[in-house]
Each structure stands twice: as C-alpha cells, then as structure tokens.
Design a protein around this motif. Structure first.
Motif, short mmCIF file in Angstrom:
data_model
loop_
_atom_site.label_atom_id
_atom_site.label_comp_id
_atom_site.label_asym_id
_atom_site.label_seq_id
_atom_site.Cartn_x
_atom_site.Cartn_y
_atom_site.Cartn_z
N ASN A 97 0.90 -1.49 0.14
CA ASN A 97 0.28 0.09 0.04
C ASN A 97 0.89 1.48 -0.03
O ASN A 97 0.58 2.29 -0.67
CB ASN A 97 -0.86 -0.05 1.18
N ARG B 33 1.98 1.80 -3.76
CA ARG B 33 1.18 2.00 -4.51
C ARG B 33 0.49 3.55 -4.45
O ARG B 33 0.08 4.18 -5.47
CB ARG B 33 -0.27 1.21 -4.20
N GLN B 34 0.89 4.12 -3.25
CA GLN B 34 0.54 5.59 -3.40
C GLN B 34 1.42 6.29 -4.28
O GLN B 34 1.19 7.29 -4.80
CB GLN B 34 0.86 6.05 -1.96
N ILE C 56 -10.38 11.55 -2.59
CA ILE C 56 -10.74 10.65 -1.53
C ILE C 56 -9.54 9.78 -1.16
O ILE C 56 -9.20 9.58 0.15
CB ILE C 56 -11.76 9.52 -1.95
N ALA C 57 -8.49 9.59 -2.07
CA ALA C 57 -7.22 8.87 -1.81
C ALA C 57 -6.30 9.72 -0.95
O ALA C 57 -5.85 9.43 0.00
CB ALA C 57 -6.59 8.36 -2.96
N LYS D 9 -8.19 9.97 2.56
CA LYS D 9 -8.14 8.72 3.45
C LYS D 9 -6.66 8.06 3.31
O LYS D 9 -6.74 7.10 4.50
CB LYS D 9 -9.21 8.00 2.61
N VAL D 10 -6.11 8.17 2.21
CA VAL D 10 -4.73 7.32 2.44
C VAL D 10 -3.68 8.07 3.09
O VAL D 10 -2.82 7.64 3.98
CB VAL D 10 -4.54 6.82 1.16
N MET E 289 -2.14 11.97 -6.07
CA MET E 289 -1.48 11.28 -5.06
C MET E 289 0.09 11.76 -5.22
O MET E 289 0.97 11.10 -4.50
CB MET E 289 -1.54 9.68 -5.06
#
Lengths: 241, 214
Positions: free
Chosen positions: A73, A76-77, A100-101, A104-105, A153
């Motif tokens: 994870n 992947r960011q 959202i990413a 939230k991430v 991102m």
C-alpha cells in the motif's frame, strides 16, 4: 527506479510472463506494444502487484516490493494507475473521486486535497465538471478525470493500461494530449497501448511483447522504422494496413 | 355462511398478534442484518478459517428446516430462553444466513475494477471496502433486505408452535374460544397480507428512489 528481475507469471498451467528482466529509469516514458494475449497488461499489473507474480522480484526505489514483509500500500501511493475502463467511483462526484485517496490514504486535509484537485482539473480543462457524477461524463472526460485522480497522490510513476482502448475515436486525442503533456513534464510513465502515433511521439523506449516475453526493445525510431525481429515486423505490418 | 361476528369481541387478539409479529420480525431482521453482514464479510474474506466457518454456518442453516432450528434453540439449548427471545434468536440465526448471501451477492455485483482502482491508489482492503465498495453495494442490498423482512414476517408464524403470542398463535386461540375452525384463519391471512403487501410497496418505492439517484 523500477528494477524487474526474472519476473514470471502463470495462470494455472498457462505461462503469461516468461522471465522478464528490465529496468525502468526515472523520467522515462516506456511504451509496451504487442498483440492481445502477449502479457503486456499482466506485466503492467504486476508492477503494482494488482497481479501477483508467480516468481521473480520487483524493486521500486531500492525496496523489494515482492518480498513478503513489504506493505504494498505504501508503494502504490507512489504508483498511479490508469485503467482501460476508467474505474471512476460512480457514487462520488468528480471532486470526491480526486480527493478521496489523498484524504483517506495520505491523511491530507480536505481543504488541501481540494486545492490540488481544482488545480488538476484546471490543467485537464474540466474544472466545470467538479461537482458532476461520473455517469454524466463522456469517455474521454472520464479518463482525464481518472488521470487526475492518479496524479492527486503525486505519484513517482504512472502506469497506463490501454487508456484509450475503450474510447470512441474522437475522444482518443484529448486523453493522449494529457498524457503527452505529462511525458513532456518528465513524468515516469509505463504505457500499454495500441496508439503507435503516441509511441512515436513521446516514447523514450518501446517494448514489443509477444507470448509473455519482451521480443524486442529499442527507441521508438528503432522499433517502428527498422524492427529486427520477424514477429515485430509482422505485428507492425498488420497495424499499418 | 362465513360468520365474522367474533371479530368484534376478539379483535384485540389479532391486533396484539400483529404488533408482536412486527416487533419479532423487526428485531430478527435488525439482528439478522448485523449477523449477516459479519458472515457476508467473512465469506468474502481471504482468511481461510473465517471463510470456512461462514460457509459451513450458511450451508447448515439454509439446509435445515426453521422448525428444527427453533426447537433446538427452545428445547435443546442448556440455557432456558422464554418463548419470545427464543423465537427472535431462532429467526435471527436463520435470517443471518440468508442476509449473508444477500450481502455477498451485493458486494460481488460491484465491478472488480472498483476494488482495483481503490487499491491502486494505496487504499487498504478494509478502506476500499468501506469507502468504495460498500457504499455502492448498499444500493443493491437495501431492496433485497426489504424483501427479507417480508419473508421473516411470514416465516415468523412458525414461532407460534413454542407459544409466542403473534398473529398465528392468537388466531389459534380465537379458533379454540369461538369453535370456529375457519374464519379466524382468514382474518390472520388478511393481516399477514396487508403487512407484506404494504411493505413490498414501500420496498418498491425505495428501490425506485435508489435507482433515480444513479
């Protein structure tokens, strides 16, 4: 930036990827072409482990992402992905799709994420769609939003899985223009595509894949003007006629 | 000739029965949704033990009669539950298995590209479920849950056999008191029908609303 060592992928008995070893360096635009079923999408999807390799190693920014104790994870960011079918989130507005990413991430504040989103939307010329839901958008608009979603991102590399294959012909150009812009700005990109014009214009390197292997690689000039391998020649001949 | 004059004297039996049926069905469906969500997620899980347990549970419950399950809960368990809680527990355990399948189907109806897109952005599986998959799956799931509620209202008539005073049990009482074998059953049937028909109209309405927001 990405090192791939002896990558293999099998679906049951079927060998989809066969001992692929290569390097992708920072700022490079790598275009992968080849007939369908050649394993090019699978190769791309292995890079962020959407597809789990059967064996082999992938090293991203000095870390082995295929080792068991790695948390994919985190990588992947930094590895954005753009899909053939866009895969926008239909229950979220354009703005929410993009924010959202990061929120939230990455734990970014909503305000900051929205500032970035607005900036990205302006860049792809869709700021008027900010509060619209995806089903109201054309295919080309969806794909540009999907690119913006990945860019939000601030990834180190962008993976494109046949980004224009599901588009009506008149919408291919607008998506390719966004991608060309990114390439010129020095974004590292791995692009699986059938758009030979795009490859010729922006690719630093082209892979021709067939039956799970990289049959031939070189600059766009080398591959398109003077392919050495017979299978590459056959493939390109079919495309041009 | 049918004679419904007993309704004047006994209508409270039916009203209380209807109230109890609705309460029992409502509790069962709410607990059933909680249990079913848990089982549905377990069945969707990559952890083998959870998946195995959920599968066994669902198959067992769906493969055995509700009446047997009810008797096991009421007569078979070492703890002594009185009739109403036993009825609710049995209906909940039963409904949970069906709800689990509803939830699993609702999740699986979401295009797998959604999960991939969420994961490609760095979301964990749990976050992707929470923010991307479940909000979309709810739209598929809600109308079917409404139908499950309707099913439970009908199936709950079976708890009359352990003495829960719902519609069916009270109709039986009225039959005994009035020596009329037939008419009280007609009244019971009409009450069940009114309940389920109006609920299914409501479900249709909600379903249309959800479709419009697409």
């Amino acid at each position: 930036m990405i090192k791939i060592n002896n990558l293999n992928k099998k679906f049951g008995d079927l060998e989809v990827l066969n001992n692929i070893t290569t390097n992708i360096s920072k700022g490079e635009v790598l275009v992968i072409i080849g007939p369908s079923g050649s394993g090019k999408s699978t190769f791309l999807r292995c890079l962020n482990l959407l597809e789990e390799p059967t064996s082999g190693e992938i090293i991203f920014e000095g870390k082995s992402i295929t080792s068991i104790d790695n948390d994919i994870n985190l990588q992947r960011q930094k590895m954005g992905m753009v899909f053939q079918q866009f895969n926008l989130f239909p229950h979220l507005t354009v703005l929410e799709n993009i924010t959202i990413a990061p929120v939230k991430v990455k734990g970014m504040s909503q305000d900051e994420a929205e500032t970035i989103a607005v900036e990205l939307l302006r860049r792809i010329g869709l700021e008027d769609k900010i509060n619209v839901y995806p089903q109201k958008l054309s295919g080309g608009q969806k794909q540009r939003i999907a690119i913006a979603r990945a860019l939000a991102m601030s990834p180190e590399v962008l993976l494109f899985d046949e980004p224009t294959s599901a588009l009506d012909p008149e919408m291919v150009g607008e998506v390719l223009d966004v991608m060309k812009g990114l390439a010129r700005e020095g974004m590292t990109m791995v692009v699986v595509t059938h758009e030979m014009g795009f490859a010729k214009e922006v690719a630093d390197r082209v892979f021709f894949m067939d039956k799970g292997s990289i049959i031939e690689e070189g600059t766009a000039m080398e591959i398109f003007k003077s392919p050495k391998n017979q299978r590459t020649k056959d493939f390109l001949a079919k495309l041009l006629t | 000739m049918l004679d419904f004059s007993f309704v004047n004297k006994y209508y409270m039996f039916f009203l209380i029965g209807a109230k109890n049926t609705v309460v029992i069905a409502a509790f069962s469906v709410v607990f059933g949704v909680v249990l079913g969500t848990l089982l549905g997620l377990m069945k969707h899980s990559k952890i083998k033990v959870l998946k195995f347990f959920a599968t066994v549970y669902i198959e067992f419950v769906r493969g055995t009669p509700l009446l047997v399950q009810l008797f096991i809960i009421y007569y078979g368990l070492p703890i002594n539950l009185s009739a109403v809680p036993a009825g609710i527990v049995a209906l909940t355990l039963n409904s949970g298995a069906y709800v689990a399948e509803i939830i699993r189907a609702g999740i699986e109806a979401i295009d797998k590209g959604q999960m991939e897109a969420a994961r490609s952005l760095g979301m964990t599986h749990v976050n992707a479920m929470r923010h991307i998959i479940l909000p979309q799956a709810i739209k598929n799931i809600l109308p079917v849950l409404g139908n499950e509620f309707i099913t439970i209202i009908k199936e709950s008539s079976i708890v009359s056999v352990i003495g829960v005073p719902e519609i069916m049990y009270n109709a039986e009482t009225v039959r005994g008191n009035t020596f009329k074998p037939f008419e009280p059953l007609v009244v019971a049937a009409v009450i069940y029908f009114v309940l389920t028909y109006s609920l299914s109209k409501l479900v249709n309405k909600v379903e249309r609303r959800l479709k419009e927001s697409d």
